[in-house]
Scaffold this motif. Structure first.
Motif, PDB file in Angstrom:
ATOM      1  N   ARG A 173       0.610  -1.057   0.023  1.00  0.00           N
ATOM      2  CA  ARG A 173      -0.039   0.037  -0.046  1.00  0.00           C
ATOM      3  C   ARG A 173       0.603   1.301  -0.146  1.00  0.00           C
ATOM      4  O   ARG A 173       0.855   2.650   0.284  1.00  0.00           O
ATOM      5  CB  ARG A 173      -1.227   0.109   1.411  1.00  0.00           C
ATOM      6  N   GLU A 174       1.854   1.272  -0.111  1.00  0.00           N
ATOM      7  CA  GLU A 174       2.855   2.455   0.192  1.00  0.00           C
ATOM      8  C   GLU A 174       2.114   3.087  -1.297  1.00  0.00           C
ATOM      9  O   GLU A 174       2.756   4.702  -0.955  1.00  0.00           O
ATOM     10  CB  GLU A 174       4.087   2.245  -0.448  1.00  0.00           C
ATOM     11  N   ARG A 186       1.746   6.805  10.977  1.00  0.00           N
ATOM     12  CA  ARG A 186       2.098   6.649  10.707  1.00  0.00           C
ATOM     13  C   ARG A 186       2.066   8.400  10.417  1.00  0.00           C
ATOM     14  O   ARG A 186       3.588   8.923  10.148  1.00  0.00           O
ATOM     15  CB  ARG A 186       2.479   6.798   8.748  1.00  0.00           C
ATOM     16  N   ASP A 223       1.336   7.124   0.469  1.00  0.00           N
ATOM     17  CA  ASP A 223       2.369   8.187   0.043  1.00  0.00           C
ATOM     18  C   ASP A 223       1.266   9.005  -0.742  1.00  0.00           C
ATOM     19  O   ASP A 223       1.003  10.598   0.268  1.00  0.00           O
ATOM     20  CB  ASP A 223       3.184   8.070  -1.088  1.00  0.00           C
TER      21      ASP A 223
END
Length: 257
Positions: free
Chosen positions: A180-181, A219, A185
């Motif tokens: 899922r980067e 995050r 981002d």
């Protein structure tokens, strides 16, 4: 191991504009002078962040103290974290869980603050003055870390709560998030760099919206000094109870009017 980085570097870049490169060069010069004076070895440098190794914990603490005092007259605020461990020497430098733990200790702090792990504190003499900040959950690490703040002449002493998972009610995830980067981002950019007050994730049930949202929130804890919280609204059937549910989760006392 001493880790440093600039707090709010993106904001500082916007504020200083063309003067930012000059301030960044000054920050690097002052930090390197302090590291060298205490026999530090520069392991890695990325952008405005440093990773420096010392033979003794006391040398790392002294270097951090000198560096913060040197930086005090400048507009650059640098957070620092010190952890003592036994990293593995790889082809690209030091690797291992102790490196990650040290970096997370640094990320939990604020500009002008020097944080120490318990492993470092236990190797220092009683003459080194610290403030006990208690046990904290650090992002991506399964075991909590007991943190201390260096208290020394010329250093700031009062800071907001640490940017740790203690400043949140987010559930701990048993497994890592995979694949899922790009979404993370994009979403991180919206919430941190844009004037976005409300972000909605939509899609069919079971596609991982909640998991993605929780991972995103974890995050971004360090970007929100008052914390990041999860308010589950699925069980709330009455719209009139939404605000009171949010207030209860945040510990806000409701009053008439």
């Amino acid at each position: 191991m001493l880790f440093t980085d600039i707090e709010g570097s993106t904001r500082l870049l916007r504020e200083l504009g063309d003067r930012y490169p000059e301030q960044l060069a000054t920050q690097r010069r002052l930090l390197r002078a302090a590291f060298t004076a205490h026999d530090g070895v520069e392991v890695d440098t990325q952008g405005d962040a440093f990773f420096v190794a010392f033979v003794r914990p006391a040398d790392a603490v002294a270097a951090a103290h000198d560096a913060q005092r040197a930086l005090a007259p400048t507009p650059v605020r640098v957070r620092m974290g010190i952890h003592t461990g036994a990293p593995t020497v790889g082809a690209e430098g030091y690797v291992g869980i102790d490196v990650h733990r040290g970096a997370r200790v640094c990320a939990a702090g604020h500009g002008g603050q020097v944080l120490l792990s318990r492993a470092t504190r236990e190797l220092l003499t009683p003459e080194v003055d610290v403030r006990d900040l208690g046990e904290h959950r650090l992002k991506d690490l399964p075991d909590p870390e007991w943190l201390f703040q260096l208290m020394a002449r010329g250093l700031e002493t009062e800071f907001p709560p640490l940017k740790t998972l203690n400043n949140t009610n987010l559930p701990t995830q048993a497994t890592s998030l995979v694949g899922r980067e790009p979404e993370l981002d994009e979403l991180s950019g919206l919430l941190v760099n844009e004037d976005v007050r409300l972000l909605t994730l939509t899609g069919p049930g079971g596609t991982g919206k909640t998991r993605l949202a929780i991972h995103l929130a974890a995050r971004l804890i360090e970007h929100f000094r008052n914390g990041v919280f999860l308010v589950p609204l699925a069980p709330v059937a009455d719209p009139d109870l939404v605000l009171s549910t949010i207030a209860h989760t945040l510990g806000v006392t409701e009053m008439a009017g």
